[in-house]
Scaffold this motif. Structure first.
Motif, short mmCIF file in Angstrom:
data_model
loop_
_atom_site.label_atom_id
_atom_site.label_comp_id
_atom_site.label_asym_id
_atom_site.label_seq_id
_atom_site.Cartn_x
_atom_site.Cartn_y
_atom_site.Cartn_z
N THR A 95 49.21 43.55 13.79
CA THR A 95 48.74 44.78 13.08
C THR A 95 47.56 44.30 13.15
O THR A 95 47.52 43.20 12.70
N PRO A 96 46.56 45.58 12.61
CA PRO A 96 45.63 44.43 12.37
C PRO A 96 44.32 43.63 11.21
O PRO A 96 43.59 42.82 11.43
N ASP A 97 45.78 43.33 10.45
CA ASP A 97 45.12 42.81 9.25
C ASP A 97 45.94 41.60 9.28
O ASP A 97 45.77 41.04 8.15
N SER A 98 47.17 41.59 11.11
CA SER A 98 47.34 40.34 10.80
C SER A 98 46.51 39.18 11.19
O SER A 98 45.66 39.26 11.69
N SER A 99 47.43 38.06 10.96
CA SER A 99 46.82 36.60 11.27
C SER A 99 47.53 35.31 11.34
O SER A 99 48.45 35.37 10.86
N ALA A 100 46.99 34.31 11.50
CA ALA A 100 48.15 33.05 12.03
C ALA A 100 47.44 32.48 12.91
O ALA A 100 46.24 32.35 13.37
N GLN A 101 47.95 30.91 12.59
CA GLN A 101 47.20 29.92 13.21
C GLN A 101 47.00 29.44 14.83
O GLN A 101 46.58 29.07 15.72
N ASN A 102 47.41 30.68 15.11
CA ASN A 102 47.43 30.96 16.43
C ASN A 102 46.64 31.68 17.37
O ASN A 102 47.03 32.24 19.07
N LEU A 103 46.26 32.59 16.87
CA LEU A 103 45.56 34.12 17.08
C LEU A 103 44.36 33.84 16.88
O LEU A 103 43.36 33.66 16.02
N GLY A 104 42.82 33.78 18.14
CA GLY A 104 41.89 33.63 17.86
C GLY A 104 40.97 35.25 18.86
O GLY A 104 41.91 36.48 18.67
N PHE A 105 39.98 35.00 18.85
CA PHE A 105 39.33 36.30 19.80
C PHE A 105 37.54 35.24 20.74
O PHE A 105 37.52 34.40 20.23
N ARG A 106 37.44 36.32 21.74
CA ARG A 106 36.26 35.97 22.10
C ARG A 106 35.61 37.70 22.21
O ARG A 106 36.59 38.68 22.33
N CYS A 107 33.86 37.49 22.03
CA CYS A 107 33.69 39.27 22.38
C CYS A 107 32.84 39.34 23.70
O CYS A 107 32.78 38.53 24.61
N ALA A 108 32.97 41.34 23.79
CA ALA A 108 32.28 40.67 24.86
C ALA A 108 31.09 42.19 24.75
O ALA A 108 31.05 42.09 23.87
N ALA A 109 30.49 42.37 25.86
CA ALA A 109 29.17 43.67 25.58
C ALA A 109 28.70 44.58 27.16
O ALA A 109 28.98 43.54 27.95
N ASP A 110 28.20 45.65 26.63
CA ASP A 110 28.06 46.12 27.89
C ASP A 110 27.44 45.71 28.32
O ASP A 110 25.97 45.44 28.08
N LYS A 111 26.52 45.86 29.54
CA LYS A 111 25.81 45.28 30.34
C LYS A 111 24.37 45.58 29.95
O LYS A 111 23.45 44.86 29.51
N LYS A 112 24.27 46.59 29.64
CA LYS A 112 23.03 46.77 28.96
C LYS A 112 22.69 47.22 27.05
O LYS A 112 21.25 47.62 26.94
N LYS A 113 24.25 46.18 26.79
CA LYS A 113 24.06 45.92 25.57
C LYS A 113 23.84 44.87 25.42
O LYS A 113 24.28 44.39 23.54
N LEU A 114 23.20 43.83 25.86
CA LEU A 114 23.08 42.47 25.52
C LEU A 114 22.58 41.94 24.96
O LEU A 114 21.45 42.80 24.57
N PRO A 115 22.78 40.88 23.89
CA PRO A 115 22.57 41.02 22.23
C PRO A 115 20.89 40.70 23.11
O PRO A 115 20.63 39.61 23.76
N SER A 116 19.70 40.95 21.65
CA SER A 116 18.79 40.24 22.41
C SER A 116 18.09 39.04 22.54
O SER A 116 17.08 38.18 22.86
N TYR A 117 19.00 38.42 21.63
CA TYR A 117 18.58 36.96 21.16
C TYR A 117 19.44 36.62 22.28
O TYR A 117 19.03 34.60 22.39
N LEU A 118 19.60 36.95 23.38
CA LEU A 118 20.25 36.16 24.25
C LEU A 118 19.18 35.96 25.81
O LEU A 118 18.88 37.05 26.00
N GLU A 119 18.80 35.25 26.11
CA GLU A 119 18.49 35.08 27.19
C GLU A 119 18.97 34.49 28.09
O GLU A 119 20.48 33.99 28.77
N HIS A 120 18.54 35.03 29.46
CA HIS A 120 18.82 35.20 31.18
C HIS A 120 18.23 34.20 31.40
O HIS A 120 17.27 33.57 32.03
N ILE A 121 19.60 33.05 32.08
CA ILE A 121 18.71 31.73 32.55
C ILE A 121 20.14 31.87 34.04
O ILE A 121 21.76 31.68 34.00
N GLU A 122 19.38 31.82 35.34
CA GLU A 122 19.68 32.08 36.72
C GLU A 122 20.89 30.78 36.43
O GLU A 122 20.32 29.01 36.06
N LEU A 123 21.96 30.53 36.73
CA LEU A 123 23.14 28.89 37.63
C LEU A 123 22.17 28.85 38.99
O LEU A 123 21.75 29.52 39.85
#
Ligand SMILES: [Ca+2]
Ligand SMILES: [Ca+2]
Length: 382
Positions: A354-382
């Motif tokens: 359920t969306p309100d559940s939490s536990a010791q083994n549960l985290g997350f990471r975020c994503a973004a649309d290609k055209k909605k990259l946060p403005s504070y991120l700068e591109h660096i070519e590998l």
């Protein structure tokens, strides 16, 4: 080719909209403990799931004699932000394409791992790591956000990692999964209860965060949660028919690529892969998309509502999951997953809470649309 996006500015100086729009729709009794809504398969055995909502029939008394005490540090000081820790808001541009999601050879049929179906996705960005404690602390300090575990006053942790003092205050556990205990005062700053802290774990993934908490963080960061389809595509990194991001063997050549439970679950954890609980978010080799710990370490929330019905007859274009539901999909398994109990540290595997559940083994990471990259991120070519 992937592009590495690095944070060029200090997040805490930024002001994002959205944090106040977080929906805390749960009005459940904070005294409630977990329900075990597992599918009944003996092998799955409720090793993965525990929801905040429950009824009394799903609780059992804790037998202290069955517990294997492991004292945690009796230091209740609050966490200190480690300024030396590299920021975790790095994102990878994942080039879109068509892939095979799910599997026709499911391990847990009731989880809806099957059928295999074709899915096409546009380009998107994915966080390179699970969100760390350091990063989450920046968010909390910027917004004074209170997680749901803090609001409810408890969260779920595993008995093996709790101090005797903490366990002595607990009288009930999760039926069929008695290693899960509702711990008063457990939250992201105190993962094993009030006498634990994250002082030396700022580069570990934040845990005890609900789906609502994760959504709030991603919105603050100018991002969003990944869809399940995006998450699995990113996990597979081009390997449609493999169990793990790197192949079909868990530790080929004796080398470990991820953190799960080694030993005999739930009483013995050998730490053979280097970690008995969480590991730093950049430990273990990344997959072919340069993404770390897609399987193992901590489960990761996705934006999708849970369903086990999938059509193999059409190509699904950028699927978002059902429009509504009761549970949210989580992916990737965790350091608590053992092959005998919770063989869900596979890209096709899935589970829900359920969306309100939490536990010791549960985290997350975020994503973004290609055209909605946060403005504070700068591109660096590998
Ligand atoms: Ca481990
Ligand atoms: Ca993970």
């Amino acid at each position: 080719m992937s592009k590495l996006i690095l944070c060029g500015f200090i997040l805490c100086l930024l002001s994002f909209n959205g944090i106040n729009s977080t929906s805390h729709t749960c009005s459940k009794n904070p005294e409630d403990t977990s329900a075990c809504s597992q599918d009944g398969e003996s092998e799955s055995g409720c090793g993965c799931q525990k929801n905040r909502e429950t009824d009394s029939s799903s609780r059992v008394d804790v037998n202290e004699n069955q517990l294997e005490p492991e004292a945690s540090e009796a230091d209740s000081s609050s966490a200190n932000f480690d300024a030396d820790f590299p920021r975790t808001n790095q994102m990878i541009l994942v080039e879109g394409g068509t892939y095979t999601m799910g599997t026709d050879v499911p391990i847990f049929v009731a989880d809806g791992e099957a059928p295999a179906r074709r899915v096409e996705l546009p380009d998107f960005y994915m966080d390179m790591h699970e969100v760390s404690n350091a990063e989450f602390e920046v968010f909390v300090e910027d917004t004074e956000y209170k997680t749901e575990a803090e609001s409810f006053g408890d969260s779920f942790a595993m008995d093996l990692f709790l101090s005797q003092a903490t366990k002595s205050k607990i009288s009930q556990a999760v039926k069929d999964a008695p290693w899960w205990l509702p711990v008063k005062g457990a939250n992201w700053r105190h993962p094993e209860g009030p006498d634990s802290n994250i002082e030396n774990r700022m580069n570990h993934p934040v845990i005890h965060v609900s789906w609502n908490d994760a959504k709030a963080y991603c919105e603050w960061a100018g991002k969003r949660l990944p869809t399940e389809a995006e998450w699995e595509y990113a996990c597979r990194a081009g390997k449609d028919d493999r169990l793990f991001p790197w192949g079909n063997k868990w530790n080929p050549g004796g080398k470990y690529y991820g953190n799960i439970w080694t030993g005999s679950f739930p009483n013995e954890n050998t730490g053979e892969d280097g970690y008995r609980t969480t590991n730093p978010v950049t430990e273990f080799p990344p997959n072919a998309f340069e993404l770390f710990n897609m399987v193992g370490n901590v489960w990761e929330w996705t934006s999708d509502w849970w369903t086990i019905r999938h059509s193999p007859l059409v190509v699904h274009s950028n699927p978002q999951g059902p429009k509504n539901g009761k549970d949210k999909v989580k992916k990737g398994g965790s350091f608590m997953c053992h092959k005998d109990y919770c063989y869900r540290y596979r890209c096709a595997a899935r589970s829900q809470n359920t969306p309100d559940s939490s536990a010791q083994n549960l985290g997350f990471r975020c994503a973004a649309d290609k055209k909605k990259l946060p403005s504070y991120l700068e591109h660096i070519e590998l």
